[in-house]
Design an enzyme around this catalytic site. Structure first.
Site, PDB file in Angstrom:
ATOM      1  N   CYS A 113       0.815  -1.225   0.000  1.00 45.61           N
ATOM      2  CA  CYS A 113       0.000   0.000   0.000  1.00 45.61           C
ATOM      3  C   CYS A 113       0.846   1.272   0.000  1.00 45.61           C
ATOM      4  CB  CYS A 113      -0.929   0.008   1.201  1.00 45.61           C
ATOM      5  SG  CYS A 113      -1.917  -1.474   1.287  1.00 45.61           S
ATOM      6  N   HIS A 253      -3.290   6.452   3.024  1.00 47.08           N
ATOM      7  CA  HIS A 253      -3.771   5.210   2.434  1.00 47.08           C
ATOM      8  C   HIS A 253      -5.182   4.958   2.945  1.00 47.08           C
ATOM      9  CE1 HIS A 253      -4.321   1.208   1.170  1.00 47.08           C
ATOM     10  NE2 HIS A 253      -4.055   0.638   2.333  1.00 47.08           N
ATOM     11  N   ASN A 283     -10.406  -0.532   0.067  1.00 46.08           N
ATOM     12  CA  ASN A 283      -8.941  -0.486   0.121  1.00 46.08           C
ATOM     13  C   ASN A 283      -8.389  -0.947  -1.230  1.00 46.08           C
ATOM     14  OD1 ASN A 283      -6.223  -1.032   0.517  1.00 46.08           O
ATOM     15  ND2 ASN A 283      -6.501  -2.023   2.508  1.00 46.08           N
TER      16      ASN A 283
HETATM   17  N1  ACO Z   1     -18.829  -8.932   9.049  1.00 47.14           N
HETATM   18  C1  ACO Z   1     -19.258  -9.176  10.294  1.00 47.14           C
HETATM   19  N2  ACO Z   1     -18.429  -9.520  11.295  1.00 47.14           N
HETATM   20  C2  ACO Z   1     -17.138  -9.607  11.026  1.00 47.14           C
HETATM   21  C3  ACO Z   1     -16.609  -9.375   9.742  1.00 47.14           C
HETATM   22  C4  ACO Z   1     -17.534  -9.026   8.729  1.00 47.14           C
HETATM   23  N3  ACO Z   1     -17.143  -8.765   7.463  1.00 47.14           N
HETATM   24  N4  ACO Z   1     -15.271  -9.540   9.764  1.00 47.14           N
HETATM   25  C5  ACO Z   1     -14.940  -9.866  11.007  1.00 47.14           C
HETATM   26  N5  ACO Z   1     -16.067  -9.916  11.793  1.00 47.14           N
HETATM   27  C6  ACO Z   1     -16.164 -10.231  13.200  1.00 47.14           C
HETATM   28  C7  ACO Z   1     -15.014 -11.066  13.707  1.00 47.14           C
HETATM   29  O1  ACO Z   1     -15.247 -12.441  13.452  1.00 47.14           O
HETATM   30  C8  ACO Z   1     -15.011 -10.735  15.167  1.00 47.14           C
HETATM   31  O2  ACO Z   1     -16.009 -11.488  15.790  1.00 47.14           O
HETATM   32  P1  ACO Z   1     -15.772 -12.107  17.290  1.00 47.14           P
HETATM   33  O3  ACO Z   1     -15.592 -10.912  18.170  1.00 47.14           O
HETATM   34  O4  ACO Z   1     -17.028 -12.873  17.518  1.00 47.14           O
HETATM   35  O5  ACO Z   1     -14.540 -12.937  17.171  1.00 47.14           O
HETATM   36  C9  ACO Z   1     -15.458  -9.273  15.206  1.00 47.14           C
HETATM   37  O6  ACO Z   1     -16.105  -9.028  13.946  1.00 47.14           O
HETATM   38  C10 ACO Z   1     -14.329  -8.297  15.382  1.00 47.14           C
HETATM   39  O7  ACO Z   1     -13.263  -8.660  14.469  1.00 47.14           O
HETATM   40  P2  ACO Z   1     -11.936  -7.827  14.375  1.00 47.14           P
HETATM   41  O8  ACO Z   1     -11.041  -8.438  13.348  1.00 47.14           O
HETATM   42  O9  ACO Z   1     -11.396  -7.605  15.763  1.00 47.14           O
HETATM   43  O10 ACO Z   1     -12.522  -6.446  13.808  1.00 47.14           O
HETATM   44  P3  ACO Z   1     -11.818  -5.068  13.710  1.00 47.14           P
HETATM   45  O11 ACO Z   1     -12.600  -4.063  14.427  1.00 47.14           O
HETATM   46  O12 ACO Z   1     -10.340  -5.138  13.993  1.00 47.14           O
HETATM   47  O13 ACO Z   1     -11.974  -4.730  12.154  1.00 47.14           O
HETATM   48  C11 ACO Z   1     -10.646  -4.784  10.149  1.00 47.14           C
HETATM   49  C12 ACO Z   1     -11.389  -5.587  11.206  1.00 47.14           C
HETATM   50  C13 ACO Z   1     -11.645  -3.896   9.458  1.00 47.14           C
HETATM   51  C14 ACO Z   1      -9.975  -5.714   9.185  1.00 47.14           C
HETATM   52  C15 ACO Z   1      -9.581  -3.892  10.845  1.00 47.14           C
HETATM   53  O14 ACO Z   1      -8.828  -4.668  11.747  1.00 47.14           O
HETATM   54  C16 ACO Z   1      -8.633  -3.212   9.896  1.00 47.14           C
HETATM   55  O15 ACO Z   1      -9.021  -2.318   9.158  1.00 47.14           O
HETATM   56  N6  ACO Z   1      -7.314  -3.588   9.929  1.00 47.14           N
HETATM   57  C17 ACO Z   1      -6.261  -2.901   9.197  1.00 47.14           C
HETATM   58  C18 ACO Z   1      -6.307  -3.058   7.744  1.00 47.14           C
HETATM   59  C19 ACO Z   1      -5.178  -2.223   7.140  1.00 47.14           C
HETATM   60  O16 ACO Z   1      -4.846  -1.148   7.576  1.00 47.14           O
HETATM   61  N7  ACO Z   1      -4.510  -2.679   6.145  1.00 47.14           N
HETATM   62  C20 ACO Z   1      -3.399  -1.848   5.642  1.00 47.14           C
HETATM   63  C21 ACO Z   1      -2.690  -2.455   4.643  1.00 47.14           C
HETATM   64  S1  ACO Z   1      -3.741  -3.308   3.498  1.00 47.14           S
HETATM   65  C22 ACO Z   1      -2.705  -3.878   2.285  1.00 47.14           C
HETATM   66  O17 ACO Z   1      -1.500  -3.777   2.357  1.00 47.14           O
HETATM   67  C23 ACO Z   1      -3.347  -4.560   1.098  1.00 47.14           C
END
Ligand code: ACO
Length: 326
Positions: A113, A253, A283
């Site tokens: 990214c 990003h 993204n």
């Molecule tokens: N729909 C519903 N529920 C979901 C989904 C979904 N699509 N995805 C995950 N959940 C659930 C999980 O199973 C979890 O459930 P549990 O509590 O029962 O276990 C709950 O939601 C929370 O999951 P988390 O992974 O902790 O959710 P979080 O708030 O961290 O959000 C996300 C996830 C959006 C992926 C976030 O962590 C994020 O944006 N991370 C960074 C991404 C990033 O910056 N990438 C940069 C580089 S990308 C690249 O290089 C291509």
């Protein structure tokens, strides 16, 4: 040493749109969860016939038109991507041919990214050294080709698109005022495509185990992304000798609205100085910053003389910033 400035920008996304409501029919998720946790509402998806070079080519044509530059004037084409058409030849060579940029050298750059800012920095160096005068930097991704549509934790996040910029020499104190590039390979395994490279070439087993798709430990990536992008912004501003209060716009990003808002808050920037368009694109990895930059310029949110900071974070890990006097 010569300075370098951006003299034209362009972007493109494939026409097909996939909404959160569409995703509700594909995996166990909801429109509300996706909007609340990420800020994404819809994303553009390439069809079966469209690859990264097709998307990047269109963005490049638009940037050339914007800069009023002929493809034959280009000395170098850099394509930042994690989704090249092939392992080789480089996507940059495919675009060079289709643009008719006969004089241009061409290579791909992989910094996930952060690829667009890495590309800008490399181009700036070539201009500073006097080796090249006219450089096209493209960031293009067809991320949905390596998205696991059975994994709700990742498939709701990604989209396809491209952005491009043309760089030329500038007067001192104009254009790109600083660039800051960092990497930490210690966290390589938090965000990756496990198979398809020389570590694990394609086998029936690798396909059965869905190892050719992106895997991400989102929660860990989230925290490091906020810290790293904040650091990159502060360091980039220090190098450019610019104060945060003098910035007109922050373009980071576009991975998650919560990450962007957390970075802006740490920097003390008000929401009107932060550009967000991930609600419509998701993204798009390397492409996200130039897609947002082009949109901001075309909407008149960036004017001549404005100070803009670009800040990225991605797989590798890599992170980077560039401060630009527009
Ligand atoms: N729909 C519903 N529920 C979901 C989904 C979904 N699509 N995805 C995950 N959940 C659930 C999980 O199973 C979890 O459930 P549990 O509590 O029962 O276990 C709950 O939601 C929370 O999951 P988390 O992974 O902790 O959710 P979080 O708030 O961290 O959000 C996300 C996830 C959006 C992926 C976030 O962590 C994020 O944006 N991370 C960074 C991404 C990033 O910056 N990438 C940069 C580089 S990308 C690249 O290089 C291509």
């Amino acid at each position: 040493m010569r300075s370098a400035k951006i003299v034209g920008v362009g972007s493109y996304a494939p026409p097909k749109v996939l909404t959160n409501k569409d995703l509700e029919k594909m995996v166990d998720t909801s429109n509300e969860w996706i909007i609340e946790r990420t800020g994404i509402r819809e994303r553009h998806i390439a069809d079966d016939k469209t690859a990264t070079s097709d998307i990047g080519l269109e963005a490049a044509r638009r940037a050339l038109e914007d800069a009023r530059i002929n493809p034959e004037e280009l000395d170098l084409i850099i394509v930042a991507t994690v989704t090249p058409d092939f392992i080789f030849p480089a996507t940059a060579c495919l675009i060079q041919d289709r643009l008719g940029a006969k004089k241009a050298a061409a290579f791909d750059l992989e910094a996930a990214c952060s690829g667009f800012i890495y590309g800008l920095s490399v181009a700036r160096g070539f201009i500073a050294s006097g080796e090249y005068d006219t450089i096209l930097v493209i960031a293009s991704e067809a991320l949905t080709k390596i998205t696991d549509w059975e994994d709700r934790a990742t498939c709701v996040l990604f989209g396809d698109g491209a952005g491009a910029a043309i760089l030329k020499p500038a007067e001192e104190g104009q254009g790109i005022l600083s660039s800051y590039l960092r990497a930490d390979g210690g966290n390589w395994d938090l965000l990756r495509v496990p198979a398809g490279g020389s570590r694990l070439p394609a086998t029936h087993d690798s396909i059965d185990k869905r190892l050719h798709y992106m895997k991400m430990e989102g929660n860990k990536v989230f925290k490091i992304a906020v810290q790293s992008m904040t650091e990159a912004a502060i360091e980039g501003l220090k190098r450019a000798k610019i104060k945060i209060k003098d910035l007109s716009l922050l373009i980071t990003h576009q991975a998650n609205a919560r990450i962007i808002n957390a970075v802006a808050k740490r920097l003390g920037l008000p929401p009107e100085k932060v550009y967000i368009n991930l609600d419509r694109y998701g993204n798009t990895s390397a492409a996200s910053i130039p897609l947002a930059l082009d949109e901001a310029v075309k909407k008149g949110k960036i004017k001549k003389g404005d100070l803009v900071i670009l800040v990225a974070f991605g797989g590798g890990f890599t992170w980077a910033s560039a401060v630009i006097k527009w």
